[in-house]
Design a protein around this motif. Structure first.
Motif, PDB file in Angstrom:
ATOM      1  N   UNK A 105      -4.269   8.680   2.111  1.00 30.46           N
ATOM      2  CA  UNK A 105      -5.282   8.855   3.137  1.00 30.46           C
ATOM      3  C   UNK A 105      -6.473   7.966   2.835  1.00 30.46           C
ATOM      4  N   UNK A 106      -6.605   6.877   3.553  1.00 24.62           N
ATOM      5  CA  UNK A 106      -7.731   5.954   3.382  1.00 24.62           C
ATOM      6  C   UNK A 106      -8.573   5.994   4.648  1.00 24.62           C
ATOM      7  N   UNK A 107      -9.775   6.555   4.550  1.00 21.70           N
ATOM      8  CA  UNK A 107     -10.641   6.602   5.713  1.00 21.70           C
ATOM      9  C   UNK A 107     -10.056   7.450   6.817  1.00 21.70           C
ATOM     10  N   UNK A 108      -9.204   8.407   6.504  1.00 20.33           N
ATOM     11  CA  UNK A 108      -8.657   9.308   7.492  1.00 20.33           C
ATOM     12  C   UNK A 108      -7.380   8.828   8.125  1.00 20.33           C
ATOM     13  N   UNK A 109      -6.915   7.622   7.821  1.00 22.53           N
ATOM     14  CA  UNK A 109      -5.713   7.074   8.433  1.00 22.53           C
ATOM     15  C   UNK A 109      -4.622   6.958   7.394  1.00 22.53           C
ATOM     16  N   UNK A 110      -3.405   7.419   7.698  1.00 24.25           N
ATOM     17  CA  UNK A 110      -2.322   7.301   6.728  1.00 24.25           C
ATOM     18  C   UNK A 110      -1.953   5.843   6.516  1.00 24.25           C
ATOM     19  N   UNK A 111      -1.753   5.469   5.267  1.00 26.92           N
ATOM     20  CA  UNK A 111      -1.393   4.099   4.926  1.00 26.92           C
ATOM     21  C   UNK A 111      -0.094   4.130   4.140  1.00 26.92           C
ATOM     22  N   UNK A 112       0.900   3.428   4.609  1.00 29.90           N
ATOM     23  CA  UNK A 112       2.201   3.426   3.954  1.00 29.90           C
ATOM     24  C   UNK A 112       2.136   2.595   2.690  1.00 29.90           C
ATOM     25  N   UNK A 113       3.102   2.858   1.804  1.00 28.67           N
ATOM     26  CA  UNK A 113       3.147   2.133   0.540  1.00 28.67           C
ATOM     27  C   UNK A 113       3.213   0.624   0.738  1.00 28.67           C
ATOM     28  N   UNK A 114       3.997   0.083   1.699  1.00 27.05           N
ATOM     29  CA  UNK A 114       3.983  -1.379   1.903  1.00 27.05           C
ATOM     30  C   UNK A 114       2.604  -1.917   2.228  1.00 27.05           C
ATOM     31  N   UNK A 115       1.795  -1.138   2.987  1.00 34.96           N
ATOM     32  CA  UNK A 115       0.440  -1.590   3.304  1.00 34.96           C
ATOM     33  C   UNK A 115      -0.413  -1.641   2.040  1.00 34.96           C
ATOM     34  N   UNK A 116      -0.222  -0.649   1.168  1.00 31.57           N
ATOM     35  CA  UNK A 116      -0.965  -0.654  -0.089  1.00 31.57           C
ATOM     36  C   UNK A 116      -0.569  -1.858  -0.934  1.00 31.57           C
ATOM     37  N   UNK A 117       0.716  -2.180  -0.944  1.00 30.19           N
ATOM     38  CA  UNK A 117       1.156  -3.356  -1.710  1.00 30.19           C
ATOM     39  C   UNK A 117       0.580  -4.629  -1.121  1.00 30.19           C
ATOM     40  N   UNK A 118       0.544  -4.712   0.205  1.00 30.01           N
ATOM     41  CA  UNK A 118      -0.048  -5.902   0.835  1.00 30.01           C
ATOM     42  C   UNK A 118      -1.534  -6.020   0.491  1.00 30.01           C
ATOM     43  N   UNK A 119      -2.214  -4.866   0.434  1.00 28.15           N
ATOM     44  CA  UNK A 119      -3.632  -4.900   0.070  1.00 28.15           C
ATOM     45  C   UNK A 119      -3.797  -5.446  -1.334  1.00 28.15           C
ATOM     46  N   UNK A 120      -2.912  -5.039  -2.240  1.00 24.84           N
ATOM     47  CA  UNK A 120      -3.004  -5.525  -3.615  1.00 24.84           C
ATOM     48  C   UNK A 120      -2.689  -7.015  -3.693  1.00 24.84           C
ATOM     49  N   UNK A 121      -1.729  -7.462  -2.899  1.00 23.98           N
ATOM     50  CA  UNK A 121      -1.412  -8.891  -2.864  1.00 23.98           C
ATOM     51  C   UNK A 121      -2.621  -9.666  -2.360  1.00 23.98           C
ATOM     52  N   UNK A 122      -3.275  -9.152  -1.295  1.00 23.49           N
ATOM     53  CA  UNK A 122      -4.478  -9.818  -0.787  1.00 23.49           C
ATOM     54  C   UNK A 122      -5.571  -9.855  -1.846  1.00 23.49           C
ATOM     55  N   UNK A 123      -5.682  -8.763  -2.606  1.00 25.83           N
ATOM     56  CA  UNK A 123      -6.681  -8.736  -3.672  1.00 25.83           C
ATOM     57  C   UNK A 123      -6.396  -9.817  -4.700  1.00 25.83           C
TER      58      UNK A 123
END
Length: 450
Positions: free
Chosen positions: A6-24
């Motif tokens: 739960x990020x900011x009230x919106x569900x975020x799937x594991x692939x989205x979290x991985x993409x965020x880490x790749x962007x980081x």
């Protein structure tokens, strides 16, 4: 890790979290590339890259590789002369005069440098592999690391790619950039200090697993000790100031809402760093503030010790600050505004506008230790170097404002349980582009309540 968070009230799937880490990771690599280019540009701005302190750091580094003492003397003298340090005796060969100058310095003076091995330890492997060029490469690596950590700090605070790259650019374009590109301990001390501040940011948020808090506390402790053993005036004042300010904040929060584990861990880490160095200094007789004052008042221990170093420091500050403040105010020219003061005021104002109160307080406290360092060593010719960390909050504040999102930040999700899936979620700490909870507000210029 669960399949969604739960990020900011919106569900975020594991692939989205991985993409965020790749962007980081890609963003930090971009910051490293930008920092490398700007470091080279800064290196070329002045021909003098070495100073008297450089000699002692270089000598210690090459000694650590197993080089005999006489060869270490020659190595250090050649290096500082080739890197632009003028001869200590005009008209005499720089290398010969430098070796004579170094040999004439009392062991008590030399010990001030040999008991702060952080920079030399970092440089030693590079010197072993690349010779004299290794000291340049090591200093560049530390400076670029500082630039990457400045970018990471902004990402952890909720800034996006533009903000993080702006932080790297500002670190090198502001006065910090000059000293990060000299063969001195400033690059290492700044990098370690920024590492501690990066680890501190997630601890300011409520929630999170206990193991994660302890790991972050250990990282804060390591960063502060790394900065202290590299440049004690920076690291010890930073850890001490953070202990006092965060301790007061922790007690204030406790009276209002009970103990907050993250703040407790952060305050404890800063306190332990302070206590460890003070304990080591006492046990190993490491030169402290009193010894550096004696060094100053005895002209590098070439005269007898003075009986009253602290009263003399008070008198020195009384004479020093009116002229120094006038120089900062108008650089000695009537009615001329000082860019130094203007940048500081704008930067600190941006910091408190762009960040939540406690995050702004963290970086403002770190910056204020630059003034404390100058109080402890009031020397006009080195003032800009001594106050170096005062620019860190300016870097962060301006970078956060420069990267403000175009659209208003979404309202933070309600704090349901204070656990790791609340607004202090782990992906925000990893630098996702949509920061959670109150840290999203940091990027919008909105300052949430404590």
């Amino acid at each position: 890790m669960s399949s969604s968070q739960n990020l900011g009230g919106a569900p975020v799937a594991a692939p989205d979290a991985r993409r965020a880490r790749v962007r980081l990771v890609l963003g930090l690599l971009a910051a490293a590339a930008l920092g490398s280019l700007l470091w080279v540009a800064r290196w070329e701005t002045a021909p003098q890259h070495a100073y008297p302190d450089t000699y002692w750091y270089a000598r210690q580094a090459v000694t650590m590789t197993g080089t005999p003492s006489a060869e270490a003397d020659r190595f250090a003298a050649r290096l500082v002369c080739r890197q632009g340090m003028p001869s200590p005796r005009p008209g005499v060969s720089c290398v010969a005069a430098t070796r004579q100058w170094a040999a004439s310095m009392p062991p008590r003076y030399q010990r001030i440098f040999t008991t702060r091995p952080g920079y030399s330890l970092t440089v030693a492997p590079f010197v072993l592999a690349f010779g004299e060029r290794g000291m340049v490469l090591a200093t560049a690596a530390l400076a670029v690391l500082a630039g990457v950590l400045a970018a990471l700090a902004v990402r952890l605070l909720g800034g996006g790619l533009v903000s993080s790259l702006a932080a790297t650019a500002l670190l090198f374009l502001l006065p910090t950039g000059f000293w990060l590109s000299r063969l001195l301990a400033e690059a290492g001390a700044t990098a370690f200090a920024l590492a501690a501040l990066c680890a501190a940011v997630p601890l300011l948020r409520p929630g999170g697993p206990t193991r994660g808090r302890l790991l972050l506390g250990g990282a804060v402790l390591a960063g502060l000790l790394g900065s202290t053993v590299t440049r004690p005036a920076t690291g010890l004042l930073l850890s001490g100031a953070l202990t006092a300010v965060l301790g007061a904040l922790t007690l204030a929060r406790r009276r209002r809402a009970g103990w907050e584990p993250g703040l407790v861990v952060l305050t404890a880490a800063c306190g332990v760093a302070t206590a460890v160095w003070l304990g080591l200094s006492a046990a190993l007789d490491i030169p402290g503030a009193a010894e550096t004052l004696q060094d100053k008042f005895t002209v590098h221990f070439t005269r007898p010790d003075v009986p009253d170093p602290w009263p003399r420091l008070v008198e020195l500050n009384r004479d020093f600050w009116p002229a120094q403040l006038n120089a900062w105010w108008n650089e000695g020219a009537p009615l001329a505004a000082s860019p130094f003061l203007a940048l500081l005021l704008i930067g600190f104002a941006a910091l408190f506008r762009a960040l939540p109160g406690r995050a702004a307080l963290l970086f403002a406290t770190a910056g204020a230790t630059g003034l404390l360092t100058l109080v402890a060593h009031p020397k006009e010719s080195e003032a800009d170097r001594l106050v170096l960390v005062i620019w860190l909050p300016v870097v962060v504040g301006l970078a956060m404002l420069l990267g403000r999102p175009a659209r208003p930040a979404p309202a933070p999700a309600p704090d349901t349980a204070g656990g790791p899936d609340t607004a202090a979620g782990s992906d925000t700490a990893a630098g996702s582009d949509t920061a959670a909870g109150s840290d999203t507000a940091a990027g919008s210029g909105r300052q949430p309540s404590e």
